[in-house]
Scaffold this motif. Structure first.
Motif, PDB file in Angstrom:
ATOM      1  N   ALA A 121      25.378  -2.493  57.758  1.00  0.00           N
ATOM      2  CA  ALA A 121      25.948  -3.634  57.042  1.00  0.00           C
ATOM      3  C   ALA A 121      25.019  -4.018  55.899  1.00  0.00           C
ATOM      4  CB  ALA A 121      26.145  -4.822  57.981  1.00  0.00           C
ATOM      5  N   GLY A 122      25.525  -3.896  54.660  1.00  0.00           N
ATOM      6  CA  GLY A 122      24.790  -4.336  53.483  1.00  0.00           C
ATOM      7  C   GLY A 122      25.364  -5.658  53.008  1.00  0.00           C
ATOM      8  N   TYR A 123      24.503  -6.637  52.771  1.00  0.00           N
ATOM      9  CA  TYR A 123      24.992  -7.969  52.411  1.00  0.00           C
ATOM     10  C   TYR A 123      23.908  -8.722  51.636  1.00  0.00           C
ATOM     11  CZ  TYR A 123      22.159  -9.149  56.485  1.00  0.00           C
ATOM     12  OH  TYR A 123      21.118  -9.272  57.375  1.00  0.00           O
ATOM     13  N   PRO A 124      24.293  -9.740  50.864  1.00  0.00           N
ATOM     14  CA  PRO A 124      23.298 -10.517  50.119  1.00  0.00           C
ATOM     15  C   PRO A 124      22.405 -11.328  51.057  1.00  0.00           C
ATOM     16  CG  PRO A 124      25.513 -10.856  49.244  1.00  0.00           C
ATOM     17  CD  PRO A 124      25.666 -10.164  50.553  1.00  0.00           C
ATOM     18  N   GLN A 141      23.189 -11.272  62.427  1.00  0.00           N
ATOM     19  CA  GLN A 141      22.548 -10.996  63.711  1.00  0.00           C
ATOM     20  C   GLN A 141      23.517 -11.265  64.859  1.00  0.00           C
ATOM     21  OE1 GLN A 141      18.979 -13.382  63.663  1.00  0.00           O
ATOM     22  NE2 GLN A 141      18.138 -12.247  61.920  1.00  0.00           N
ATOM     23  N   LYS A 142      24.363 -12.285  64.687  1.00  0.00           N
ATOM     24  CA  LYS A 142      25.379 -12.571  65.693  1.00  0.00           C
ATOM     25  C   LYS A 142      26.420 -11.445  65.739  1.00  0.00           C
ATOM     26  CE  LYS A 142      28.097 -14.841  68.541  1.00  0.00           C
ATOM     27  NZ  LYS A 142      27.877 -14.657  69.997  1.00  0.00           N
ATOM     28  N   VAL A 143      26.851 -10.951  64.571  1.00  0.00           N
ATOM     29  CA  VAL A 143      27.774  -9.812  64.537  1.00  0.00           C
ATOM     30  C   VAL A 143      27.125  -8.596  65.194  1.00  0.00           C
ATOM     31  CG1 VAL A 143      29.050  -8.220  63.049  1.00  0.00           C
ATOM     32  CG2 VAL A 143      28.943 -10.652  62.459  1.00  0.00           C
ATOM     33  N   GLN A 144      25.864  -8.360  64.884  1.00  0.00           N
ATOM     34  CA  GLN A 144      25.120  -7.233  65.475  1.00  0.00           C
ATOM     35  C   GLN A 144      25.113  -7.341  67.002  1.00  0.00           C
ATOM     36  OE1 GLN A 144      20.773  -7.317  65.042  1.00  0.00           O
ATOM     37  NE2 GLN A 144      20.895  -5.230  64.200  1.00  0.00           N
ATOM     38  N   GLN A 145      24.867  -8.533  67.499  1.00  0.00           N
ATOM     39  CA  GLN A 145      24.844  -8.774  68.949  1.00  0.00           C
ATOM     40  C   GLN A 145      26.215  -8.519  69.562  1.00  0.00           C
ATOM     41  OE1 GLN A 145      24.585 -12.964  70.159  1.00  0.00           O
ATOM     42  NE2 GLN A 145      22.946 -12.402  71.567  1.00  0.00           N
ATOM     43  N   ASP A 146      27.265  -8.997  68.921  1.00  0.00           N
ATOM     44  CA  ASP A 146      28.617  -8.815  69.450  1.00  0.00           C
ATOM     45  C   ASP A 146      29.033  -7.347  69.420  1.00  0.00           C
ATOM     46  OD1 ASP A 146      28.759 -11.516  69.883  1.00  0.00           O
ATOM     47  OD2 ASP A 146      29.971 -11.956  68.119  1.00  0.00           O
ATOM     48  N   GLU A 156      23.176  -1.578  61.996  1.00  0.00           N
ATOM     49  CA  GLU A 156      21.919  -1.762  61.274  1.00  0.00           C
ATOM     50  C   GLU A 156      22.136  -2.791  60.165  1.00  0.00           C
ATOM     51  OE1 GLU A 156      19.042   0.649  58.137  1.00  0.00           O
ATOM     52  OE2 GLU A 156      20.403   1.781  59.438  1.00  0.00           O
ATOM     53  N   LEU A 157      21.270  -3.778  60.088  1.00  0.00           N
ATOM     54  CA  LEU A 157      21.398  -4.831  59.088  1.00  0.00           C
ATOM     55  C   LEU A 157      20.543  -4.506  57.871  1.00  0.00           C
ATOM     56  CD1 LEU A 157      21.360  -8.049  61.296  1.00  0.00           C
ATOM     57  CD2 LEU A 157      23.292  -6.573  60.662  1.00  0.00           C
TER      58      LEU A 157
END
Length: 527
Positions: free
Chosen positions: A365-368, A382-387, A396-397
């Motif tokens: 996931a690429g994001y600002p 991080q919440k999306v990663q956990q879910d 990977e963030l």
């Protein structure tokens, strides 16, 4: 806003080209100081597309009509009246007597030139002119627009700040072009980063990227003069720092304080109001990204969306100060009343992935790397990663600077992103025009990375035409169908619609949230 990724010149100009005035102090009674993290991509009305851009353009360039404080009704602005034909294909505006900042009159020819340039320059907000086939100056004070198909939302589009009328003569003298060659021939964007050519109550004084945006009162303004001679928007990145600056009197208004931070403010000199907004943050799936090779099908995207704990996301990001949102059309807009927000279903998600042979799916996931509307994108992701981990998906963030994110988004460097959207006017059509899986629409290009067959939903084009040819209850019904179709697309997944905090010093009055214009600067006064 709105953010549409685009490589503007905002980060390139003025690096050493002009001396920037020293920061203003909020105690200066004639100066309004605003704290925010600036997301400026351009200050050219035909190219700008951001939250900061909304209130800047509204203060400097006037639209034909604007949004009333109820955030739904249209009221006169440069146009004193208007007429619409029965099938929503012809729109005629009668202009009031107004002047640009240089004293020249605002005429129908300027309006025609502005709309043609907005259409032809192919900038981020150019979609607002999709379907425009004719712009005619009937006389000096009358302008008529024709669209290629019924469009009941055209009048609402005209309230968007990106349609603010430009002094054509001044702009052309500085490289602006409005005809069909504008996308390549127009060279005015650098000029607009240091100058303005509008009829609004303020003018651009100076701009220093990532530091300060400074407006000066237009002393030649034909209408009621604004209360402040100067407005300074100063770059302060995070909510806590903005709150500290507000409490100490360094700034008059802080635009990006979240509800949790607002509760921590102890100063009796500060007012905070928590109100609903039409803004939302979302994740977007990019099936055409490198290495995906058909993995992110509609079924898999829906499974990933089902993995998300939306109630937990609301608590995790904004402490419950917001709402869940079903489709990429904000709550309260036409067609949303009958939509049901998504809910978590971990077992369903696991089964779909197992059936697809993707139990060990790995995504990036690429994001600002930013905090928007009080939502820290790192915490949200991080919440999306956990879910995702709960269904066996490794995410990977990759937090990025805005400039890098813009570049990599267009190149399909990662299959997941996160970003935000604020309305440009009151109307659901703008969300279909941006997020709809219709050939040629922005998010089709972004999600498919050159392979539109991966995402195009043929039914949406017909539904969109039906909505634009309707009004009232019929339009609401069509937009509800479109909302349901976009939910089935599972490309854009709204995570939270945060409440908005209005935070300002007690001696400041007139602060309000506008669904088209963010913060109407000309209405603000000091007691």
């Amino acid at each position: 806003m709105t953010y549409h990724p685009r490589k503007g010149l905002a980060a390139l100009l003025l690096a050493g080209s002009a001396l920037i005035a020293p920061p203003a102090l909020a105690q200066d009674s004639d100066t309004l100081v605003i704290a925010r993290s600036m997301d400026v991509n351009s200050l050219d009305p035909s190219r700008a597309f951001c939250d900061t851009c909304q209130f800047y353009l509204t203060a400097v360039y006037e639209t034909l009509v604007t949004l009333a404080p109820d955030n739904q009704s249209l009221v006169p602005n440069l146009a004193e009246s208007w007429e619409v034909n029965d099938d929503f294909t012809e729109f005629t505006f009668m202009l009031k007597d107004a002047t640009f900042a240089d004293g020249s009159p605002v005429e129908a020819s300027d309006v025609v030139w502005t709309f043609n340039r907005l259409k032809n320059v192919k900038g981020s907000p150019s979609f607002l002119m999709d379907g425009l086939t004719g712009a005619e100056a009937v006389d000096a004070k009358t302008v008529k627009f024709t669209v290629d198909a019924p469009n009941s939302e055209f009048l609402n589009k005209v309230s968007a700040p990106y349609t603010g009328i430009i002094n054509a003569e001044v702009a052309e003298a500085n490289g602006a072009v409005s005809d069909e060659t504008a996308a390549e021939a127009d060279k005015a964007e650098p000029w607009f980063l240091a100058n303005s050519a509008g009829s609004g109550p303020f003018q651009l004084a100076s701009y220093s990227p990532e530091a300060e945006l400074r407006l000066a009162r237009n002393d030649s303004y034909y209408g009621e003069a604004p209360a402040f001679s100067e407005v300074v928007v100063t770059q302060i990145q995070d909510a806590v720092s903005q709150a500290q600056a507000l409490e100490t009197g360094q700034v008059d208004i802080a635009m990006q304080i979240d509800p949790d931070t607002a509760q921590s403010i102890r100063s009796g000199d500060v007012t905070t109001e928590v109100i609903p907004s039409y803004n939302f943050v979302y994740i977007g799936f990019i099936p055409g990204a490198k290495g995906m090779d058909g993995k992110l099908t509609a079924e898999v995207r829906d499974a990933l969306a089902s993995a998300i704990d939306y109630d937990g996301m609301l608590d995790f990001t904004v402490g419950g100060n917001g709402e869940k949102q079903a489709a990429p059309i904000p709550n309260g807009f036409p067609g949303t009343a009958g939509l049901t927000p998504r809910s978590q279903d971990v077992e369903k998600a696991k089964k779909v992935l197992a059936d697809a042979g993707l139990s060990d799916l790995k995504l990036v996931a690429g994001y600002p790397n930013d905090n928007v509307y009080g939502v820290d994108f790192n915490i949200m992701m991080q919440k999306v990663q956990q879910d995702f981990a709960a269904i066996g998906v490794e995410l990977e963030l990759k937090p990025l600077t805005w400039a890098v994110w813009r570049d990599e988004l267009g190149a399909g460097e990662w299959p997941v992103t996160a970003i935000y959207y604020a309305p440009d006017y009151y109307g659901s059509g703008q969300y279909v025009a941006y997020f709809g899986m219709i050939e040629g629409f922005p998010w089709v290009g972004r999600a498919s990375v050159g392979k539109p067959e991966l995402v195009v939903n043929p039914a949406e084009a017909d539904l969109y035409a039906k909505a634009l040819a309707s009004s009232g209850d019929d339009a609401d019904a069509a937009y509800q169908e479109l909302g349901e179709a976009m939910m089935e697309d599972a490309i854009i997944i709204p995570l939270v619609a945060p409440n908005l905090v209005l935070a300002y010093r007690n001696d400041i009055a007139g602060v309000r949230y506008s669904a088209c214009c963010n913060l109407p600067l000309a209405e603000i006064t000091r007691n």
